[in-house]
Design an enzyme around this catalytic site. Structure first.
Site, mmCIF file in Angstrom:
data_model
loop_
_atom_site.group_PDB
_atom_site.id
_atom_site.type_symbol
_atom_site.label_atom_id
_atom_site.label_comp_id
_atom_site.label_asym_id
_atom_site.label_seq_id
_atom_site.Cartn_x
_atom_site.Cartn_y
_atom_site.Cartn_z
ATOM 1 C CG HIS A 28 15.214 48.530 50.805
ATOM 2 N ND1 HIS A 28 14.926 49.471 51.750
ATOM 3 C CD2 HIS A 28 16.307 48.949 50.140
ATOM 4 C CE1 HIS A 28 15.821 50.433 51.652
ATOM 5 N NE2 HIS A 28 16.668 50.152 50.671
ATOM 6 N N PRO A 29 15.266 46.980 53.943
ATOM 7 C CG PRO A 29 17.172 47.745 55.087
ATOM 8 C CD PRO A 29 16.645 47.422 53.718
ATOM 9 C CB CYS A 30 12.878 51.275 53.861
ATOM 10 S SG CYS A 30 11.949 50.504 52.558
ATOM 11 N N GLY A 31 11.004 49.183 55.612
ATOM 12 C CA GLY A 31 9.720 49.071 56.325
ATOM 13 C C GLY A 31 9.790 48.211 57.584
#
Lengths: 1044, 217
Positions: B167-170
């Site tokens: 997941h690219p959120c961080g």
């Protein structure tokens, strides 16, 4: 390893057919191929060995199915060298099993031989690795069974290995370095990197060049040494030897065909080869072999008809042939779980396109449908629309769910009581089809001639405006409201906006379904233009055809053409009528949407020919249950219609809502405007006829056994409960899957993977807590499905259980999928003399997939014997029943072949029994209706069959033997057939055998497909028929009957 | 191109494309420790026409095996799935998994996103549990300790099939930290974005990225 020379041994290549490949095939099969099972060209992707420990696989990915010309991917890349292949995907498991693997492999090998001899290989060397995939994609269960073969030619002369060493050991340092560079160059150039076969020429000055095969002639003179290189997929393998392991290494599979090519085409008997392998994306000379093999050119291969021997089935055990080869299996369930549900629901519609007509799923999913009314009709229509793939619904209703409605209004449950219907319906639609967009609006529809007080005018005006917007934003409107007057405003708005409008009206035992005609063309431009247009309003629509009428047009002439038995509250209609009417209404809608002229389509009359694949598109349908009639009518727009006439429309266009308000407040306004007597006259429609003596005790006491809890099972159970039946037993062996949800009216997404027998029980109790229902999960034993000795005990148990069940019930409904599953229940019912109703939807080449048959089986034969001597009694079985009447036929009486395994040979659409949505509703309605009439007939099961048109004396109406109907032609026939003496399930021969031998007889029938035919004399009949050259066409159609 | 966005941990589409091309080139020059194939640039096809600007990086056909390939002589049925005769032998590929890795630009997060999938040799997709089972221990450590690194299954933006993704959120936050430490010109930084990013996310997905990749040549 033995010394040289020795036979050449190669490492077999293996395939990796990814899930994505099969998913792409699934789509292709559903959307494009249909029943076509001819070979499909595909592309596999080959690569030299990448990882020293792992042999490379030939990959089949989603792009493999894209025709080579249409995609850039066919050009490939350095690790994806495209290789041509063939895919044979069969339509059913039996077809897959019956494929002659040996023959197919040789046929592919022949192609390779041909390519070698014709020189095609020089142009495209990848042809040497040609492969074959055979598969059966079981789309219903989301599984694929397949086998892959890499054909390798086998000849009468053997390939012998003369030497084999790693390149680094053979070549000098200079040669190795030069070769390394040349190979790097070959692998970086996008043109050459995808070519798995090449030449290596080593010149006298130790410089090495890598060239294409087609340059062979040019290379010959100039170089000292010539190696034939190819991409080797293989790696070092470990051979376990008793104690300890040994590392072994073999050249790759492609070498065999390569050598065959070199020897046969170029006459090179001693081949110096180079097995190219990679490590970290660079040539790995440490582990790339250089070797020499000899192969004397084989003889006898020049004949163009010569078919070579071949090996190469993946997974085949050496020396054991293809017999023991097991298919590989792959499960597609994990592909995109969310969107999969939606696809499963639409699968039926797609399958319809295989044989019948292509459903425009795209269009159906885009149309926005406005449902006015969420009562009994509203629920049913909403559900059926979803089955057709409609995904945008707006539901308008003003009522609340009440306990007595639960049985009639199929979507609501106990928890919804007191909740507005417009609110309650939304989650129930969603739980059947998560993809549906549904909006519920609680709103009263303003009615003309119902003046409102000043304080409420504002609210009413809002309602009118809201309805205006709703109609304008929808593509089709269903008028399913109880009140007659409330249909006026929507009708007017639809005529004005030129929207599809469909009305369904229920009488007590008859119904009217109609589509409204097109409006007067579109409004456009400014005020001036508009007035000009209004002047020009004609009775013709935009296409210049005579406009069809709306539901108010006929009422101006209501003396001639009255609404059947008057409009009543939907609650008063006979149970089952709702199902039939809504089935027809939705069918009309779907047909209209597929008609090229849509709303402008002229009205067809039954019996006329139509070019349209979906069947005729009538304007009005009227049907009556007791008379078993269905008629199609055509009525043009009336010039003094109160809702769609020019006078009304032009007034509305000029004055807008002011006009509507006036019509609402002034009861005589519309009358004056159009010049008809009185709109209110409609209220004076004939009331319900003198109440019919329905014996409710009879209903609550009768015990019904439903065999099958699928689409038909759900509908029949519901309608029976509506009739007051409270003792129900359901038998089914299946579980609820996603694709069931849209069609099988009782199940919701919470039921997934629950046995149907359990799930249906819960839902019936939810609708009517007082129901005494039972669900039994059991498979019905079928003739011609031989069972193994280990299963025999279980099957026998099932037979006995079924016998007990039938003995303890009064009526049996046969609602199963397959023809053969109906045999045992038929036999047992005849034996026990029970009422039995068979329902089927017939799919025959002649009839199409849209017809149904509802029949009651005849009574069992009379036994003229009081004594206990069984032998004597069986001898005296007569063709007459207990009342001395000729026995009516059963489901099998018309057949000339005994029921056998009909499943494994069917293609997918037949297995899923693709039928038009709504067909099951209609058939169930008729079945339940037939049942009640029989129940009330003084003779019960012995009642003679009646034909429509004759006068039935019974109050409830006609009691036919069979009802056969077709959706596309809109006809309804009542038929009568007597029991056949050759019948495989109700003839005396079969019955007496069963009475004498009991379950032994049943087990023999199950295990021996031809036993029944011999017993009943059908075999002899068939032989004599063949001898006499009789045309059996009609009967063979009957064999193809498929049931749902 | 490149320029300021890099410093806040994001990457522009141009920056992504440039960095991707640089990575493809650099990858060929360096010594890759794992037997990994080459990264390739795959242009996206819109209506059958490859796009000039939009595309993704792909590293396909990464073979992983647990244990050595085995072969067995005919007649020895102790381990009966591997057999041979005098013309051919068969090796077992039961332990072989094939992985594909894609690096796709996310327009919403303005960062690259790693998508990957693994297949059994038989073609069946690996489940997340099966993937995790075979990840090296340090990958598992990253996955369990870093709150940014969790694997989910999502639709591949260009292939419309479910792939695993980190997941690219961080990404933006830790890339900002990572890039602050390096002191290079803006343009260089943009080119260095992908190697730096890959060295971190690769760990979580079991992809060993050689150090050479982000040491400037």
């Amino acid at each position: 390893m033995a010394g040289f020379p020795r036979p050449l041994q190669v490492l077999a290549i293996q395939s990796c057919a990814e899930e994505g490949f099969w998913d792409a095939l699934r789509r292709l099969k559903l959307d494009v191929l249909g029943t076509d099972d001819s070979p499909v060209p595909i592309t596999g992707y080959y690569t030299p060995r990448q990882n020293p420990k792992v042999a490379s696989l030939l990959r089949l990915c989603p792009e493999s199915l894209v025709p080579p010309s249409a995609s850039d991917n066919s050009i490939g890349s350095r690790n994806n060298c495209p290789v041509p292949g063939t895919l044979i995907n069969t339509n059913n498991m039996r077809g897959f099993q019956n494929l002659d693997r040996e023959l197919l492999l040789r046929a592919e090998a022949k192609k390779i031989l041909h390519d070698i001899m014709s020189g095609k290989v020089e142009e495209n060397p990848a042809l040497l690795i040609r492969f074959l995939v055979i598969s059966f994609a079981d789309l219903k269960n989301w599984k694929v069974y397949y086998n892959v073969a890499f054909p390798s030619l086998v000849f009468n002369s053997k390939m012998t290995l003369l030497s084999l060493q790693y390149a680094s050991q053979v070549l000098s340092k200079e040669e190795a370095a030069s070769l390394y560079r040349s190979l790097q160059e070959w692998r970086t150039c996008s043109e050459t990197t995808v070519v798995p076969f090449f030449l290596i020429s080593i010149s006298s000055d130790l410089s090495v060049s890598v060239r294409q095969l087609k340059d062979w002639k040019a290379c010959q003179g100039s170089c000292q040494k010539l190696l034939f290189g190819f991409y080797d997929h293989g790696c070092q393998v470990i051979r376990s030897l008793g104690r300890g392991n040994a590392k072994l290494d073999f050249p790759g599979w492609a070498l065999r065909n390569y050598i065959a090519f070199l020897s046969m085409r170029w006459k090179i008997e001693n081949v110096q080869f180079f097995c190219y392998r990679e490590h970290r994306g660079q040539p790995d000379l440490e582990q790339s072999y250089i070797g020499e093999a000899s192969f004397p050119p084989p003889y006898g291969c020049d004949d163009p008809d010569y078919v070579p021997e071949a090996i190469g089935w993946e997974g085949e055990k050496p020396g054991k042939g293809t017999k023991e080869m097991k298919p590989k299996e792959i499960n597609l369930q994990s592909m995109n779980p969310a969107s999969q549900d939606e696809e499963k629901q639409l699968m039926h519609l797609k399958l319809m396109g295989w044989r019948h007509f292509p459903v425009n799923i795209d269009k159906l999913s885009r149309v926005r449908v406005l449902l006015l009314g969420a009562g009994a009709l509203g629920c049913e229509v909403a559900r059926l629309l979803m089955t057709w793939g409609v995904r945008k619904l707006t539901v308008v209703d003003n009522g609340y769910v009440a306990t007595p409605d639960l049985i009639k209004q199929s979507l609501y449950t106990d928890n919804d009581c007191g909740v507005p219907r417009a609110t309650a319906i939304v989650p129930h639609l969603k739980e059947r089809c998560p993809a549906v967009e549904v909006e519920g609006i609680q709103m009263e529809i303003p009615m003309p001639g119902h003046p409102v007080s000043l304080s409420k005018v504002a609210t009413m005006l809002d309602d009118c405006k809201r309805l205006q917007t709703l109609v304008a934003s929808s593509d089709a409107v269903f008028l399913l409201i109880d009140g007659w007057e409330s249909r006026w405003l929507p009708t007017l708005l639809c005529a004005n906006e030129n929207k599809i409008a469909i009305t369904a009206v229920l009488g007590y035992d008859s119904y009217l379904v109609m589509r409204h005609g097109a409006g007067l063309g579109t409004r456009s431009g400014g005020m001036n233009e508009m007035t000009a247009q209004i002047e020009k309003l004609s009775t013709e629509d935009a296409l210049g055809c005579q406009r069809l009428g709306c539901c108010f047009c006929n009422d101006t002439a209501s003396v001639i053409n009255p609404i059947p038995n008057g409009i009543l509250d939907q609650q008063c209609a006979i149970p089952g009528l709702t199902s039939i009417a809504s089935g027809k209404a939705v069918e009309l809608f779907a047909r209209m949407l597929h008609h090229p002229d849509e709303i402008h389509a002229p009205g067809d009359i039954a019996g006329t020919d139509t070019e349209h694949q979906l069947g005729i598109l009538p304007h009005q349908l009227r049907g009556s249950l007791p008379k078993c009639v269905l008629s199609t009518e055509l009525g043009n727009s009336s010039s003094n219609c109160t809702a769609c006439s020019n006078a009304v429309l032009s007034e509305y266009r000029r004055r807008g809502l002011d006009f509507v308000i006036e019509a609402i407040n002034n009861p005589t306004y519309l009358k004056d405007l159009t010049g008809i007597s009185d709109l209110k006259k409609l209220d004076a429609c004939p009331k319900m006829p003198a109440s019919i003596p329905v014996n409710s005790d009879k209903f609550s006491d009768v015990r019904c056994l439903l065999l099958g809890a699928g689409t038909l099972g759900c509908d029949v159970a519901r309608i029976l409960m509506d009739f007051g039946v409270r003792k129900l037993t359901m038998v089914d062996s299946g579980r609820v899957v996603v694709s069931n949800l849209a069609r099988q009216s009782l199940y919701t997404s919470d039921d997934r993977d629950t046995p149907k027998a359990t799930a249906i029980l819960r839902h019936l109790q939810e609708m009517c807590p007082s129901v005494d229902a039972q669900g039994i999960q059991m498979e019905i034993p079928m003739p011609g499905h031989p069972v193994s000795p280990s299963e025999a005990a279980g099957v026998l148990e099932d037979c006995k259980r079924l016998k007990e069940l039938i003995a303890s019930h009064d009526a049996v409904f046969l609602l199963t999928d397959t023809r053969e599953s109906r045999w045992l229940p038929t036999l047992l019912c005849t034996d026990e003399n029970k009422c039995l109703f068979a329902l089927q939807i017939a799919i025959t080449a002649a009839l199409g997939y849209d017809s149904y048959l509802v029949m009651r089986h005849g009574a069992g034969p009379d036994i003229n014997c009081e004594g206990s001597d069984v032998v004597a009694s069986t001898d005296k079985l007569s063709t007459k029943d207990a009342l001395g009447r000729q026995r009516l036929g059963c489901y099998f009486c018309n057949d000339v072949v005994a029921p056998v395994d009909s499943v494994s040979n069917r293609t997918l659409d037949q297995q899923c029994t693709v039928t038009r949505p709504g067909l099951a509703s209609i058939a169930s309605g008729h079945a339940a209706d037939l049942f009640t009439r029989m129940l009330h007939h003084p003779d019960g099961i012995h009642a003679p069959g009646e034909i429509a048109g004759t006068n039935g004396e019974h109050l409830l109406g006609l009691l036919p033997h069979q009802i056969r109907g077709s959706l596309s032609q809109y006809n309804l026939l009542t038929l009568l057939g007597y029991s056949s003496s050759n019948c495989t399930s109700c003839s005396n021969a079969v019955l007496s055998e069963y009475r004498r031998r009991g379950m032994d007889f049943v087990m023999q029938v199950i295990n021996e497909p031809t036993y029944l035919e011999d017993l009943t004399g059908l075999t002899d009949l068939m032989k004599s028929a063949a001898y006499a050259q009789v045309e059996w066409l009609d009967e063979t159609d009957e064999d193809e009957l498929v049931t749902i | 191109m490149g320029g300021s966005p890099v410093l806040d941990g994001t990457l522009s589409l141009d920056g992504f494309n440039a960095s991707a091309m640089a990575l493809v080139k650099r990858w060929k020059e360096i010594e890759v420790s794992d037997p990994l194939p080459d990264w390739t640039w795959k242009p996206c096809c819109k209506m059958g026409v490859p796009s000039e600007v939009e595309g993704y990086l792909a590293l396909e056909g990464v073979y992983r095996s647990c244990g050595e390939s085995q072969i067995e002589e005919r007649g020895n049925f102790d381990d009966a799935d591997i057999v041979g005769d005098d013309t051919w032998v068969q090796s077992s590929s039961d332990n072989v998994h094939v992985y594909d890795f894609h690096v796709v630009y996310s327009f919403s997060y303005k960062v690259p996103v790693l998508y990957f999938q693994g297949h059994h040799a038989g073609g069946q997709l690996l489940t997340l549990d099966e993937v995790k089972e075979r990840l090296p221990s340090h990958s598992l450590k990253v996955l369990s300790e870093s709150k940014w690194a969790f694997i989910t299954q999502e639709e591949h933006p260009h292939l419309s099939r479910p792939w695993f993704t980190l997941h690219p959120c961080g990404t933006r936050d830790w890339m900002k930290l990572l890039l602050e430490e390096t002191e290079v010109a803006d343009k260089e930084q943009s080119l260095q974005y992908l190697p730096a990013w890959l060295s971190v996310v690769g760990q979580a997905a079991g992809l060993k990225i050689p150090l050479d990749l982000h040491c400037s040549s």
